[in-house]
Design a protein around this motif. Structure first.
Motif, PDB file in Angstrom:
ATOM      1  N   ASP A   8       0.611  -1.506  -0.103  1.00  0.00           N
ATOM      2  CA  ASP A   8      -0.080  -0.393   0.110  1.00  0.00           C
ATOM      3  C   ASP A   8       1.332   1.378  -0.121  1.00  0.00           C
ATOM      4  OD1 ASP A   8      -2.351  -1.604   0.013  1.00  0.00           O
ATOM      5  OD2 ASP A   8      -2.391  -1.764   2.540  1.00  0.00           O
ATOM      6  N   ASN A   9       0.638   1.943  -1.192  1.00  0.00           N
ATOM      7  CA  ASN A   9       1.390   3.288  -1.359  1.00  0.00           C
ATOM      8  C   ASN A   9       2.733   2.897  -0.752  1.00  0.00           C
ATOM      9  OD1 ASN A   9       2.019   5.549  -2.140  1.00  0.00           O
ATOM     10  ND2 ASN A   9       0.949   6.621  -0.622  1.00  0.00           N
ATOM     11  N   VAL A  10       4.018   1.906  -1.163  1.00  0.00           N
ATOM     12  CA  VAL A  10       5.032   1.745  -0.074  1.00  0.00           C
ATOM     13  C   VAL A  10       5.702   2.211  -1.111  1.00  0.00           C
ATOM     14  CG1 VAL A  10       7.220  -0.006  -0.177  1.00  0.00           C
ATOM     15  CG2 VAL A  10       4.914  -0.750   0.460  1.00  0.00           C
ATOM     16  N   THR A  11       6.488   3.793  -0.522  1.00  0.00           N
ATOM     17  CA  THR A  11       8.255   4.441  -0.722  1.00  0.00           C
ATOM     18  C   THR A  11       9.173   3.873  -0.101  1.00  0.00           C
ATOM     19  OG1 THR A  11       6.563   6.283  -1.264  1.00  0.00           O
ATOM     20  CG2 THR A  11       8.813   6.717  -0.557  1.00  0.00           C
ATOM     21  N   ALA A  12      10.098   2.977  -0.536  1.00  0.00           N
ATOM     22  CA  ALA A  12      11.417   2.687   0.218  1.00  0.00           C
ATOM     23  C   ALA A  12      12.759   3.409  -0.641  1.00  0.00           C
ATOM     24  CB  ALA A  12      10.876   1.414   0.796  1.00  0.00           C
ATOM     25  N   GLY A  13      14.293   2.388  -0.147  1.00  0.00           N
ATOM     26  CA  GLY A  13      15.214   2.710  -0.165  1.00  0.00           C
ATOM     27  C   GLY A  13      15.903   2.463   0.545  1.00  0.00           C
ATOM     28  N   TYR A  14      17.113   3.312   0.638  1.00  0.00           N
ATOM     29  CA  TYR A  14      18.939   2.410   1.030  1.00  0.00           C
ATOM     30  C   TYR A  14      19.163   4.019   1.978  1.00  0.00           C
ATOM     31  CZ  TYR A  14      18.325  -1.525  -2.196  1.00  0.00           C
ATOM     32  OH  TYR A  14      17.579  -2.314  -2.554  1.00  0.00           O
ATOM     33  N   GLY A  15      19.222   4.160   2.968  1.00  0.00           N
ATOM     34  CA  GLY A  15      19.533   4.871   4.285  1.00  0.00           C
ATOM     35  C   GLY A  15      18.423   6.080   4.039  1.00  0.00           C
ATOM     36  N   GLU A  16      18.748   7.044   3.582  1.00  0.00           N
ATOM     37  CA  GLU A  16      18.270   8.180   2.597  1.00  0.00           C
ATOM     38  C   GLU A  16      17.702   8.723   1.379  1.00  0.00           C
ATOM     39  OE1 GLU A  16      16.929  10.130   4.738  1.00  0.00           O
ATOM     40  OE2 GLU A  16      17.246   9.059   6.548  1.00  0.00           O
ATOM     41  N   SER A  17      18.941   7.961   0.601  1.00  0.00           N
ATOM     42  CA  SER A  17      17.963   7.168  -0.783  1.00  0.00           C
ATOM     43  C   SER A  17      16.623   6.722  -0.878  1.00  0.00           C
ATOM     44  CB  SER A  17      19.423   7.063  -1.601  1.00  0.00           C
ATOM     45  OG  SER A  17      18.137   6.407  -2.856  1.00  0.00           O
ATOM     46  N   VAL A  18      15.820   7.072  -1.734  1.00  0.00           N
ATOM     47  CA  VAL A  18      14.595   6.793  -1.997  1.00  0.00           C
ATOM     48  C   VAL A  18      14.633   5.830  -3.527  1.00  0.00           C
ATOM     49  CG1 VAL A  18      11.810   7.400  -3.042  1.00  0.00           C
ATOM     50  CG2 VAL A  18      13.066   7.982  -0.776  1.00  0.00           C
ATOM     51  N   VAL A  19      14.507   4.589  -3.881  1.00  0.00           N
ATOM     52  CA  VAL A  19      14.493   4.061  -4.651  1.00  0.00           C
ATOM     53  C   VAL A  19      13.277   3.918  -5.203  1.00  0.00           C
ATOM     54  CG1 VAL A  19      15.354   2.184  -5.659  1.00  0.00           C
ATOM     55  CG2 VAL A  19      16.205   3.496  -4.179  1.00  0.00           C
ATOM     56  N   LEU A  20      12.279   3.150  -4.107  1.00  0.00           N
ATOM     57  CA  LEU A  20      11.287   2.886  -4.687  1.00  0.00           C
ATOM     58  C   LEU A  20      10.015   4.099  -4.060  1.00  0.00           C
ATOM     59  CD1 LEU A  20      10.987  -0.591  -4.109  1.00  0.00           C
ATOM     60  CD2 LEU A  20      11.555   0.026  -6.498  1.00  0.00           C
ATOM     61  N   GLU A  21       9.004   4.417  -5.293  1.00  0.00           N
ATOM     62  CA  GLU A  21       7.982   5.859  -4.437  1.00  0.00           C
ATOM     63  C   GLU A  21       6.647   5.179  -5.011  1.00  0.00           C
ATOM     64  OE1 GLU A  21       7.912  10.093  -4.197  1.00  0.00           O
ATOM     65  OE2 GLU A  21       9.236   9.255  -5.715  1.00  0.00           O
ATOM     66  N   GLY A  22       5.604   5.210  -3.685  1.00  0.00           N
ATOM     67  CA  GLY A  22       4.503   4.879  -3.985  1.00  0.00           C
ATOM     68  C   GLY A  22       3.310   3.834  -4.757  1.00  0.00           C
ATOM     69  N   ILE A  23       4.494   2.134  -4.278  1.00  0.00           N
ATOM     70  CA  ILE A  23       3.628   1.000  -5.136  1.00  0.00           C
ATOM     71  C   ILE A  23       2.899   1.005  -4.299  1.00  0.00           C
ATOM     72  CG2 ILE A  23       4.792  -0.844  -5.617  1.00  0.00           C
ATOM     73  CD1 ILE A  23       6.171   0.893  -7.114  1.00  0.00           C
ATOM     74  N   SER A  24       2.277   0.755  -5.024  1.00  0.00           N
ATOM     75  CA  SER A  24       0.779  -0.313  -4.704  1.00  0.00           C
ATOM     76  C   SER A  24       0.536  -1.573  -5.873  1.00  0.00           C
ATOM     77  CB  SER A  24      -0.493   0.642  -4.576  1.00  0.00           C
ATOM     78  OG  SER A  24      -0.501   1.478  -3.459  1.00  0.00           O
ATOM     79  N   LEU A  25       0.816  -2.679  -4.842  1.00  0.00           N
ATOM     80  CA  LEU A  25       0.419  -4.015  -6.081  1.00  0.00           C
ATOM     81  C   LEU A  25      -0.742  -4.595  -5.040  1.00  0.00           C
ATOM     82  CD1 LEU A  25       2.280  -6.179  -5.347  1.00  0.00           C
ATOM     83  CD2 LEU A  25       3.187  -4.954  -6.427  1.00  0.00           C
ATOM     84  N   SER A  26      -1.271  -6.662  -5.267  1.00  0.00           N
ATOM     85  CA  SER A  26      -1.952  -6.618  -4.488  1.00  0.00           C
ATOM     86  C   SER A  26      -2.044  -8.384  -5.148  1.00  0.00           C
ATOM     87  CB  SER A  26      -3.686  -6.649  -4.618  1.00  0.00           C
ATOM     88  OG  SER A  26      -4.168  -6.930  -5.336  1.00  0.00           O
TER      89      SER A  26
END
Length: 233
Positions: A8-26
């Motif tokens: 649900d709207n996943v934003t993730a990365g490494y440290g402060e760096s964002v790699v994935l932004e607003g990922i939603s899937l099921s």
């Protein structure tokens, strides 16, 4: 079918760096998903995020309706997430059979069944991990993940750098897992058409965002869209 996995709207990365932004899937039980995109768009990062190995900046992850956003990697594995990393991670001090038995958990998959799936591993069962060819290591990486008895198998570039005959063998195995056994899988694969042929659904990432979502057959039959999204000739 009941829900297996949801982002649900996943934003993730490494440290402060964002790699994935607003990922939603099921995904539902028995679903299979091709995760496609050009190099460096976040495909592997999405898999390692599912395993809890990135920093989550926002959003949440549910597994069978349970929030696992803060769950550790080993807890996710015990819950039913099976990961086959691109690097394979063979242990030079362990034999093939020890690679399998050291991670074994109760369930359908045991040493006998994975040997039936990969007869070559039975022939090499006394060999050390670093004594195997690249193709045999990939077979062992998949077999080891199956020994955890996962409900969802995450495959990161399973065909990378392998000889065509090994690609054919692994394609047969993955198709058998998906079609005959109804296993849920997410496949990251540079060979887009191969990944689409193995799965029911497809998602394309670009710059860490979902830019296309469809069933795999539809994308396979639309070469213009496939070429535009992934630069496939």
């Amino acid at each position: 079918m009941p829900e297996l996995l949801a982002l649900d709207n996943v934003t993730a990365g490494y440290g402060e760096s964002v790699v994935l932004e607003g990922i939603s899937l099921s995904m539902q039980e028995g679903d299979s998903l091709a995760l496609l995109g050009r190099n460096g768009v976040g495909k592997t990062s999405l898999l390692v995020t599912l395993m809890g190995l990135t920093r989550l900046h926002g959003g949440g992850i549910r597994w069978r309706g349970r929030d696992i956003t803060r769950m550790s990697t080993h807890e996710r594995a015990h819950a039913g997430l099976g990961w086959v990393p691109q690097e394979r991670y063979m242990f030079p001090s362990l034999t093939v059979e020890e690679h399998l038995t050291v991670v074994a958990r109760p369930g359908e998959w045991d040493v006998r069944k994975v040997y039936e799936l990969f007869p070559r591993l039975q022939e090499r069962r006394a060999n050390m991990g670093n004594q195997l060819s690249g193709g045999e290591q990939q077979m062992l990486a998949i077999a080891r993940a199956l020994m955890v008895n996962p409900s969802l198998l995450l495959l990161d570039e399973p065909m990378e750098g392998l000889a065509p005959i090994i690609v054919q063998e692994l394609t047969r195995v993955i198709r058998a897992l998906v079609v005959e056994r109804g296993m849920s899988v997410i496949v990251v694969e540079q060979h887009a058409r191969l990944a689409l042929s193995l799965t029911k659904k497809a998602i394309v990432l670009d710059r860490g965002r979902v830019v296309h979502e469809s069933d795999s057959d539809s994308l396979m039959q639309d070469p213009d869209t496939l070429n535009r999204l992934i630069a496939v000739a």
